[in-house]
Write a protein that holds these residues in place. Sequence first.
Motif, PDB file in Angstrom:
ATOM      1  N   GLU A 105       0.815  -1.218   0.000  1.00  0.00           N
ATOM      2  CA  GLU A 105       0.000   0.000   0.000  1.00  0.00           C
ATOM      3  C   GLU A 105       0.850   1.270   0.000  1.00  0.00           C
ATOM      4  OE1 GLU A 105      -2.539  -0.495   3.368  1.00  0.00           O
ATOM      5  OE2 GLU A 105      -3.891  -1.870   2.320  1.00  0.00           O
ATOM      6  N   ILE A 106       2.136   1.146   0.344  1.00  0.00           N
ATOM      7  CA  ILE A 106       3.031   2.302   0.298  1.00  0.00           C
ATOM      8  C   ILE A 106       3.338   2.591  -1.166  1.00  0.00           C
ATOM      9  CG2 ILE A 106       5.320   3.159   0.928  1.00  0.00           C
ATOM     10  CD1 ILE A 106       5.177   1.255   3.365  1.00  0.00           C
ATOM     11  N   ASP A 107       3.148   3.821  -1.589  1.00  0.00           N
ATOM     12  CA  ASP A 107       3.280   4.122  -3.014  1.00  0.00           C
ATOM     13  C   ASP A 107       4.735   4.139  -3.476  1.00  0.00           C
ATOM     14  OD1 ASP A 107       4.392   6.745  -2.516  1.00  0.00           O
ATOM     15  OD2 ASP A 107       2.374   7.506  -2.224  1.00  0.00           O
ATOM     16  N   ASP A 108       4.907   4.104  -4.794  1.00  0.00           N
ATOM     17  CA  ASP A 108       6.245   4.044  -5.390  1.00  0.00           C
ATOM     18  C   ASP A 108       7.131   5.188  -4.918  1.00  0.00           C
ATOM     19  OD1 ASP A 108       5.131   1.957  -6.769  1.00  0.00           O
ATOM     20  OD2 ASP A 108       5.067   2.992  -8.713  1.00  0.00           O
ATOM     21  N   ALA A 109       6.568   6.386  -4.921  1.00  0.00           N
ATOM     22  CA  ALA A 109       7.371   7.563  -4.588  1.00  0.00           C
ATOM     23  C   ALA A 109       7.898   7.495  -3.157  1.00  0.00           C
ATOM     24  CB  ALA A 109       6.548   8.833  -4.793  1.00  0.00           C
ATOM     25  N   THR A 110       7.065   7.006  -2.235  1.00  0.00           N
ATOM     26  CA  THR A 110       7.486   6.919  -0.836  1.00  0.00           C
ATOM     27  C   THR A 110       8.567   5.861  -0.657  1.00  0.00           C
ATOM     28  OG1 THR A 110       5.304   7.660  -0.078  1.00  0.00           O
ATOM     29  CG2 THR A 110       6.695   6.517   1.522  1.00  0.00           C
ATOM     30  N   TRP A 111       8.386   4.695  -1.286  1.00  0.00           N
ATOM     31  CA  TRP A 111       9.423   3.660  -1.249  1.00  0.00           C
ATOM     32  C   TRP A 111      10.754   4.216  -1.774  1.00  0.00           C
ATOM     33  CZ3 TRP A 111      10.513  -1.088   0.508  1.00  0.00           C
ATOM     34  CH2 TRP A 111       9.469  -1.908   0.967  1.00  0.00           C
ATOM     35  N   ASP A 112      10.698   4.846  -2.938  1.00  0.00           N
ATOM     36  CA  ASP A 112      11.926   5.334  -3.570  1.00  0.00           C
ATOM     37  C   ASP A 112      12.589   6.429  -2.739  1.00  0.00           C
ATOM     38  OD1 ASP A 112      11.536   3.561  -5.613  1.00  0.00           O
ATOM     39  OD2 ASP A 112      10.796   5.037  -7.051  1.00  0.00           O
ATOM     40  N   LYS A 113      11.775   7.317  -2.172  1.00  0.00           N
ATOM     41  CA  LYS A 113      12.332   8.408  -1.364  1.00  0.00           C
ATOM     42  C   LYS A 113      13.027   7.857  -0.131  1.00  0.00           C
ATOM     43  CE  LYS A 113      11.060  12.613   1.172  1.00  0.00           C
ATOM     44  NZ  LYS A 113       9.944  13.515   1.566  1.00  0.00           N
ATOM     45  N   LEU A 114      12.373   6.935   0.573  1.00  0.00           N
ATOM     46  CA  LEU A 114      12.964   6.398   1.799  1.00  0.00           C
ATOM     47  C   LEU A 114      14.269   5.658   1.509  1.00  0.00           C
ATOM     48  CD1 LEU A 114      11.343   4.896   4.888  1.00  0.00           C
ATOM     49  CD2 LEU A 114      13.145   3.601   3.755  1.00  0.00           C
ATOM     50  N   LEU A 115      14.250   4.788   0.500  1.00  0.00           N
ATOM     51  CA  LEU A 115      15.466   4.029   0.205  1.00  0.00           C
ATOM     52  C   LEU A 115      16.585   4.930  -0.298  1.00  0.00           C
ATOM     53  CD1 LEU A 115      13.920   0.834  -1.422  1.00  0.00           C
ATOM     54  CD2 LEU A 115      14.829   1.092   0.887  1.00  0.00           C
ATOM     55  N   SER A 116      16.223   5.977  -1.015  1.00  0.00           N
ATOM     56  CA  SER A 116      17.239   6.894  -1.525  1.00  0.00           C
ATOM     57  C   SER A 116      17.897   7.674  -0.386  1.00  0.00           C
ATOM     58  CB  SER A 116      16.621   7.854  -2.541  1.00  0.00           C
ATOM     59  OG  SER A 116      17.616   8.598  -3.200  1.00  0.00           O
ATOM     60  N   ILE A 117      17.093   8.147   0.568  1.00  0.00           N
ATOM     61  CA  ILE A 117      17.653   8.882   1.709  1.00  0.00           C
ATOM     62  C   ILE A 117      18.410   7.940   2.639  1.00  0.00           C
ATOM     63  CG2 ILE A 117      17.077  10.166   3.814  1.00  0.00           C
ATOM     64  CD1 ILE A 117      14.696  11.367   2.274  1.00  0.00           C
ATOM     65  N   ASN A 118      17.752   6.861   3.038  1.00  0.00           N
ATOM     66  CA  ASN A 118      18.291   6.003   4.092  1.00  0.00           C
ATOM     67  C   ASN A 118      19.468   5.146   3.646  1.00  0.00           C
ATOM     68  OD1 ASN A 118      16.032   7.060   5.346  1.00  0.00           O
ATOM     69  ND2 ASN A 118      15.347   5.118   6.192  1.00  0.00           N
ATOM     70  N   VAL A 119      19.475   4.740   2.378  1.00  0.00           N
ATOM     71  CA  VAL A 119      20.537   3.854   1.904  1.00  0.00           C
ATOM     72  C   VAL A 119      21.516   4.590   0.985  1.00  0.00           C
ATOM     73  CG1 VAL A 119      21.079   1.696   0.719  1.00  0.00           C
ATOM     74  CG2 VAL A 119      19.018   1.853   2.128  1.00  0.00           C
ATOM     75  N   ARG A 120      21.011   5.139  -0.104  1.00  0.00           N
ATOM     76  CA  ARG A 120      21.913   5.800  -1.051  1.00  0.00           C
ATOM     77  C   ARG A 120      22.633   6.979  -0.397  1.00  0.00           C
ATOM     78  NH1 ARG A 120      20.252   8.397  -4.996  1.00  0.00           N
ATOM     79  NH2 ARG A 120      21.875   7.947  -6.519  1.00  0.00           N
ATOM     80  N   GLY A 121      21.940   7.704   0.473  1.00  0.00           N
ATOM     81  CA  GLY A 121      22.575   8.839   1.136  1.00  0.00           C
ATOM     82  C   GLY A 121      23.772   8.413   1.969  1.00  0.00           C
ATOM     83  N   VAL A 122      23.634   7.272   2.653  1.00  0.00           N
ATOM     84  CA  VAL A 122      24.742   6.747   3.466  1.00  0.00           C
ATOM     85  C   VAL A 122      25.885   6.246   2.580  1.00  0.00           C
ATOM     86  CG1 VAL A 122      25.398   4.908   5.070  1.00  0.00           C
ATOM     87  CG2 VAL A 122      23.248   6.151   5.399  1.00  0.00           C
ATOM     88  N   VAL A 123      25.525   5.494   1.542  1.00  0.00           N
ATOM     89  CA  VAL A 123      26.545   4.930   0.649  1.00  0.00           C
ATOM     90  C   VAL A 123      27.351   6.037  -0.021  1.00  0.00           C
ATOM     91  CG1 VAL A 123      26.923   3.614  -1.470  1.00  0.00           C
ATOM     92  CG2 VAL A 123      25.305   2.776   0.259  1.00  0.00           C
ATOM     93  N   HIS A 124      26.661   6.979  -0.641  1.00  0.00           N
ATOM     94  CA  HIS A 124      27.376   8.016  -1.392  1.00  0.00           C
ATOM     95  C   HIS A 124      28.075   9.013  -0.467  1.00  0.00           C
ATOM     96  CE1 HIS A 124      26.141   6.387  -5.128  1.00  0.00           C
ATOM     97  NE2 HIS A 124      24.859   6.561  -4.896  1.00  0.00           N
ATOM     98  N   GLY A 125      27.467   9.305   0.692  1.00  0.00           N
ATOM     99  CA  GLY A 125      28.158  10.160   1.651  1.00  0.00           C
ATOM    100  C   GLY A 125      29.464   9.525   2.096  1.00  0.00           C
ATOM    101  N   SER A 126      29.417   8.216   2.378  1.00  0.00           N
ATOM    102  CA  SER A 126      30.618   7.505   2.824  1.00  0.00           C
ATOM    103  C   SER A 126      31.697   7.507   1.755  1.00  0.00           C
ATOM    104  CB  SER A 126      30.268   6.058   3.199  1.00  0.00           C
ATOM    105  OG  SER A 126      29.401   6.010   4.304  1.00  0.00           O
ATOM    106  N   ARG A 127      31.344   7.167   0.545  1.00  0.00           N
ATOM    107  CA  ARG A 127      32.372   7.022  -0.492  1.00  0.00           C
ATOM    108  C   ARG A 127      32.987   8.371  -0.876  1.00  0.00           C
ATOM    109  NH1 ARG A 127      29.710   8.089  -5.336  1.00  0.00           N
ATOM    110  NH2 ARG A 127      31.492   7.378  -6.555  1.00  0.00           N
TER     111      ARG A 127
END
Length: 283
Positions: A105-127
């Motif tokens: 029931e969680i829409d595409d935009a919310t899934w993508d936003k959360l994963l982008s902030i929570n995961v990609r933000g950590v990965v790219h900030g670290s590298r």
Amino acid sequence: MRDKAEDLKGGTAVITGAGSGIGEGIARVAAARGMNVVLADVADDRIAKLAAEIEAGGATALPVVTNVTDVAALERLADAAYDHFGEVRLLVNNAGIETIGFSWEIDDATWDKLLSINVRGVVHGSRIFARRMLESGKPGYISNVASIGALGMMPTQAPYMMSKHAVLSFTECLYLEMQLKGAPIHVSAVLPAQVATRIFEDAPADRQCEFVERQRGMMMSMLSQMGLSPVEAGEVILDGIASGEFWVSTHPETTVQMACARAQYLRTLANPVLAEQAKALVS
């Protein structure tokens, strides 16, 4: 006895998600302990206000509006930090959001936003910061904020829980990579438990679902009644980072209990089981 903060004092800390909650708490504590602080957040008004308060207390703060989902913005954050202060001793990848709802029931935009902030933000900030820290050859610290949830599971919080498992896994690998390089960069995984932040108040949810709303209310009540303040959490977290710990927890006993339960679950290849707090929501 050596002061735990000795290696951090006088250095520069970059903290994402510094506009509120744990990020703000870490920033206030780091400044109070003699660090320059770079405050990164999408909320320009919050970090501007925080920077003014920190500077009024005699420390140095640089607010940099940053969307961690944008790699170019993270590069600009690094440029600003290094241009202004010369080097960075501590990076805290803290920016993160919650959402509540059934996975389908969680829409595409919310899934993508959360994963982008929570995961990609950590990965790219670290590298991005790791490259510069390694080039300097000086000791440094990279701390990624996961969650006690990285050791567990919870229905209707799937995006958040899986993102924190991913952050923990990435941080473990990054730690080993620094060992492989023989680099003077210490990596730590921060696993906060109950900290009184607005994470559930700000989390989008399906308000038509009574179960989800009960869960939001339960989590908000638990954090407000039992949680550490963000500054208290910041004190514990910075102590752990400065001590060279990989596992940095705001509630060590809870972390041990969760880790033991996770180990037992994996060792026996048990089926997933609803936690007691989830059962209470459907009783």
